[in-house]
Design an enzyme around this catalytic site. Structure first.
Site, mmCIF file in Angstrom:
data_model
loop_
_atom_site.group_PDB
_atom_site.id
_atom_site.type_symbol
_atom_site.label_atom_id
_atom_site.label_comp_id
_atom_site.label_asym_id
_atom_site.label_seq_id
_atom_site.Cartn_x
_atom_site.Cartn_y
_atom_site.Cartn_z
ATOM 1 N N ASP A 473 0.700 5.342 8.918
ATOM 2 C CA ASP A 473 -0.519 4.965 8.195
ATOM 3 C C ASP A 473 -1.671 4.721 9.170
ATOM 4 O O ASP A 473 -1.454 4.559 10.381
ATOM 5 C CB ASP A 473 -0.226 3.683 7.388
ATOM 6 N N ASP A 541 -4.263 7.054 -2.349
ATOM 7 C CA ASP A 541 -3.720 5.778 -2.811
ATOM 8 C C ASP A 541 -3.843 5.664 -4.327
ATOM 9 O O ASP A 541 -3.284 4.743 -4.925
ATOM 10 C CB ASP A 541 -4.483 4.611 -2.169
#
Ligand code: DGJ
Length: 732
Positions: A473, A541
Site C-alpha cells: 500500500d 477503495d
C-alpha cells in the site's frame, strides 16, 4: 519490458547499421502486423516523424517529400523535437549547457535494428548535437503480434562539461487529421478512471500529475485519441492509444499548431525536475507505450491488453486466487479468533486466499488506528499472540493461500522508526513536515532507505513459511519535497521512483512467485511502470457496485482485466452508502479478479449460499476474464445498461456480463450484440447464478448462430435498477 531487456543479451542480434551524411536520406520503418511508424531524414539531417498509423508500405516512398512549410520559418515535425533553433512547440528535449546556451540541434547519426525475438524488433536511432556532443538514442521496440510499439530515449552527455536536462520526454508522435478526439481518465480517491472525451483545439492540452507518488487518482498516464471524428467509437475509426510506464510525475501533452498538426509528447513531468547530467552520464526515460487501431477503441484496448498479458505486466495473466480481505470486515479491530473465523467462512464460501490487511503490527505504538505504528513492522503480539505463522498455517491447512498487507514506503510520526531516523523522512530542510493520514513518506532516493524498504518486504515474508501474497500500500503523496540525502533536490521526484523500482527489482529477484498487489489508497498507482513489478492492482477503495462499473470500465480501457482487483463488500456501502443487491455486487466484481471484503459473520445463510455459488461459477470461467479478449458491448456512459464480454482466442467460449444501472429502464430491455463472437460458429447461451432458477433471457440454454448473436443480439430482461446477469456462450 524488463524481461525483454534480458532477452537482448541472449538472442543473436541481427544488426543493421547505417551511417549517412546529411545529403543522402535515411528512412526508418518500425512495423508491426497492422501498424507502421516511419521516420526519415531531411536535407538538413534532421530526423522527421513521417507516419504513425496503418501500414503504408515502403518508407522510401517518402523520397522527394515536400511538406510545403516555409523552411526559413519553422521546422517540420521532428521525431524528437529539441528546444531551440526554429522549433517553437513544446519540446521533447530541453537542455541548458554549461555556457547557458539553451539550443539543441539534433541531427541523425546512425541507426540499427535488432531482432530481439520472433515477435519483437528493436530499432535504435542515434541523434547528435554537433556543438555540444549531446547524444540522444531513440529506442523503439515493435511487438509484431499485438501491434504495440514501445518508445523511449536515452540522453547522453557526450560533452566535456556538465549539462542540465530541463525536459526529457520519452517519445514524440506527430499526426495530421481533421479532428482529434482525446479521451482521458480523470478522477479522485474512490472515483478513479472516469472517462472524459474532448475535441482538441489549437494550443496545448496536458494530462499530468505532480504529486510524486500516488499519481494516478486524479488523472491516469494514458489516453485514447480518435482521429477524424467527434465521437468515441468502440468498433469504427482510427484510434491511437498511449500509456506511460512510470509511477511518478508525468506529463502527456497534446499541441495542435498553426498547420493543424498534432504533436503528442509523453514522458516524466519535467516540472521541478531539472536533471543534472555529468560528463559521460546517460539518462534513460521510461517507456511510452503506443498502439494504433483502424477499427475503433475496442481493438486499441485489446492490443494493449494482449501486449500487457504477454510482455508488459509482471503477472503474465497468471490467475490470481479469489480472496477474502480483512479490511472492510474488521478494519483495525481484530484478534486471532476474528481472523480464523474469517478464514473459516472464506473457505466455506469457496474463496482461495485470506489477506490480512492493515493493523497487525507495532508494539510501542500499536497499529490500532491509522495514527501510529507505520515503520515498526514487528507483530503486535497483543492482537495475535500465536503469530502470523499460526494464521498462515491455519489458512494453508484449509487448502487456502495466505496474504498480508504492508505499507513500506511510509512512517508514522508516532513510531520507533521516526524517532530513530528522522533524516529518512521526505522533507525540505528547515521546513515543517506535513502529514497526510497521519503519516510521512520515507525518502527512497536514499540507498539506506531502499535497503530498509526491501527489508520490510523480506522480513514480512519471513514471518511465516509460504506467504503467498503481499498487498503493498502507499497512502500519501509528496508534499514539500526534499531529501537530506540528495545534493541536487531537483533529482528528487525521479530518483524516488528509480529507487522504488530498484527495490522492486531486488524483491522480484528473491521472490519471483509471490503475488504482489499495487495498492495506493485504491487506484493511486495503476500504471504500466508499476505493473512491470506488481501482479495486480487494487483498482479503487470504492467497493460499491455502481461506482465500480465506471471505475472498472475506465481502468480496462487501458489495463487488462487480469490486474483488476475487484471485491464484493457489505451494504450500505462504506464509501457511498449505496445499497445494491448481492448479485449485482458479485456480477460486477466477477468481471475482474474476484474477491470479498466484508465480515462474513454479518451475512445471512442464504447470502453465503449465493456467494458460494457465484464463487464456484466464477472459477469455471475466470480464465476468460484473465486471458480473454475484452469486447465492450454497451457503454455505461450511454444509457441505462452496461454490458461487456470476454472471449477466448479461438472464439469458442465467452462470458457476457450485463447490468441495468439506471432507474428509468423499466420499459426498456437492452439488445446486446455479442460482437466478439465468430459468425460462422453456433453457440449455446446459458445464464449463470440465476436467481430462483428463473432466467432473465428467453433463449437461456438455446443454441444460436454466431451471426445471430453478433448481428441481432440477446435481449435479457434487465429492467429494474441493479438487475444483472452473467452468461456463458459456448460453441460445441
Ligand atoms: C488503503 C487501501 O486502499 C485499503 O484497501 C486498506 O488497505 C487501507 N489503506 C489500510 O490502511
Amino acid at each position: 519490458m524488463r524481461r525483454i531487456i534480458a532477452a537482448v543479451c541472449l538472442c543473436a542480434a541481427l544488426l543493421v547499421s547505417a551511417l549517412s551524411s546529411a545529403a543522402e536520406k535515411t528512412y526508418i520503418s518500425i512495423a508491426t502486423r497492422s501498424t507502421q511508424m516511419v521516420l526519415g531524414t531531411n536535407d538538413n539531417g534532421e530526423l522527421l516523424f513521417l507516419h504513425y498509423g496503418a501500414r503504408m508500405g515502403a518508407a522510401e516512398q517518402f523520397e522527394g517529400l515536400k511538406t510545403y512549410r516555409r523552411v526559413d520559418y519553422s521546422m517540420d515535425p521532428q521525431a524528437y523535437p529539441a528546444q531551440g533553433g526554429r522549433y517553437y512547440n513544446v519540446p521533447a528535449l530541453a537542455v541548458t549547457y554549461h555556457d547557458s546556451d539553451r539550443n539543441t540541434e539534433l541531427r541523425y547519426s546512425s541507426h540499427k535494428v535488432e531482432a530481439v525475438s520472433s515477435d519483437m524488433t528493436r530499432t535504435s536511432v542515434t541523434l547528435v548535437d554537433s556543438k555540444t556532443c549531446l547524444e540522444v538514442k531513440l529506442i523503439y521496440e515493435a511487438y509484431y503480434d499485438t501491434d504495440v510499439i514501445l518508445a523511449s530515449s536515452e540522453i547522453t552527455n557526450g560533452g566535456k562539461k556538465p549539462v542540465v536536462l530541463d525536459a526529457f520526454a520519452s517519445s514524440a508522435v506527430n499526426l495530421k487529421a481533421g479532428k482529434y478526439l482525446l479521451t482521458h481518465f480523470y478522477g479522485s480517491w474512490a472515483r478513479e478512471m472516469q472517462m472524459e472525451s474532448e475535441l482538441l483545439t489549437h494550443g496545448v492540452k496536458t494530462v499530468e500529475n505532480k504529486m510524486g507518488v500516488r499519481t494516478t487518482h486524479t488523472e491516469n498516464p494514458s489516453f485514447m485519441l480518435s482521429l477524424n471524428t467527434s465521437t468515441f467509437d468502440e468498433n469504427n475509426g482510427e484510434v491511437i492509444a498511449g500509456a506511460l510506464a512510470w509511477s511518478g510525475n508525468y506529463r502527456l501533452s497534446f499541441q495542435i499548431d498553426e498547420t493543424d498538426q498534432l504533436s503528442i509528447l509523453g514522458g516524466i513531468n519535467p516540472d521541478a525536475s531539472a536533471y543534472p547530467l555529468a560528463k559521460g552520464e546517460t539518462f534513460r526515460t521510461p517507456w511510452m507505450i503506443w498502439t494504433f487501431s483502424s477499427s475503433g477503441a475496442g481493438q486499441a484496448s485489446r492490443n494493449l491488453h494482449r501486449w500487457a498479458r504477454k510482455d508488459g505486466c509482471y503477472s503474465h495473466a497468471k490467475v490470481c486466487p479469489t480472496l477474502l480481505n480483512s479490511w472492510e470486515g474488521a478494519y483495525f479491530d481484530f484478534g486471532t479468533k476474528t481472523l480464523t473465523d474469517m478464514i473459516d467462512d472464506a473457505c466455506e464460501m469457496g474463496l482461495e486466499m485470506f489477506v490480512l490487511d492493515d493493523g497487525w503490527f507495532g508494539s510501542t505504538y500499536p497499529r490500532d488506528n491509522s495514527k501510529q505504528g507505520l515503520g515498526d513492522w514487528e507483530l503486535n503480539e497483543k492482537k495475535i499472540p500465536e503469530g502470523i505463522s499460526y494464521l498462515a498455517d491455519y489458512a494453508h491447512s484449509k487448502g487456502m493461500k495466505f496474504g498480508i498487507w504492508i505499507e513500506p514506503e511510509m512512517v508514522s510520526p508516532k513510531s520507533n522508526l521516526a524517532e530513530k531516523h528522522p533524516d529518512w523522512v521526505v522533507c525540505s530542510e528547515g521546513r515543517e513536515k506535513t502529514t497526510t493520514r497521519s503519516q510521512w513518506l520515507l525518502d527512497l532516493t536514499n540507498p539506506k532507505v531502499q535497503d530498509f524498504v526491501f527489508g520490510v518486504f523480506d522480513n514480512t515474508m519471513k514471518l511465516a513459511p509460504g506467504i503467498d501474497y503481499i498487498k503493498w500500500d502507499c497512502n500519501r503523496h509528496v508534499e514539500g519535497f526534499g531529501s537530506s540525502y540528495l545534493k541536487e533536490q531537483s533529482r528528487f521526484y525521479i530518483d524516488y521512483i528509480q529507487g522504488l523500482y530498484s527495490v522492486l527489482s531486488r524483491i522480484r529477484e528473491k521472490y519471483p512467485d509471490v503475488i504482489v498487489q499495487s495498492c495506493s489508497s485504491g487506484g493511486g498507482r495503476v500504471d504500466f511502470g508499476a505493473l512491470n513489478w506488481f501482479d495486480e492492482a487494487w483498482t479503487s477503495d470504492n467497493t460499491e457496485g455502481l461506482s465500480r462499473v465506471f471505475i472498472q470500465y475506465g481502468t480496462n480501457m487501458i489495463y487488462p482485466a487480469c490486474i483488476t482487483g475487484s471485491h464484493v463488500s457489505a451494504v450500505p456501502n462504506h464509501q457511498t452508502g449505496n445499497v445494491t443487491p448481492l448479485k449485482f455486487r458479485f456480477d460486477v466484481a466477477c468481471a475482474g479478479r474476484l474477491g470479498m471484503e466484508l465480515q462474513p459473520k454479518n451475512m445471512s445463510e442464504s447470502e453465503k449460499e449465493f456467494a458460494k455459488g457465484a464463487v464456484e461459477s466464477y472459477k469455471g470461467y475466470r480464465e476468460l476474464v484473465f486471458e480473454g479478449d475484452l469486447y465492450r458491448l454497451i457503454s455505461p456512459y450511454d444509457g441505462n445498461h452496461y454490458a461487456l464480454m470476454y472471449v477466448n482466442e479461438d472464439k469458442s467460449k465467452a462470458v457476457v456480463f450485463a447490468y441495468c444501472i439506471r432507474y428509468q429502464a423499466r420499459t426498456k430491455t437492452p439488445l446486446i450484440r455479442l460482437s466478439g463472437l465468430d459468425g460462422s460458429k453456433n453457440y449455446t447461451v446459458k445464464e449463470l447464478n440465476v436467481p430462483e432458477g428463473k432466467s432473465c433471457f428467453w433463449g437461456d440454454g438455446k443454441e444460436f448462430s454466431g451471426e445471430f448473436l453478433r448481428s441481432h443480439g440477446i435481449n435479457p430482461q434487465l429492467v429494474k435498477l441493479y438487475d444483472s446477469a452473467v452468461f456463458i456462450v459456448e460453441s460445441k
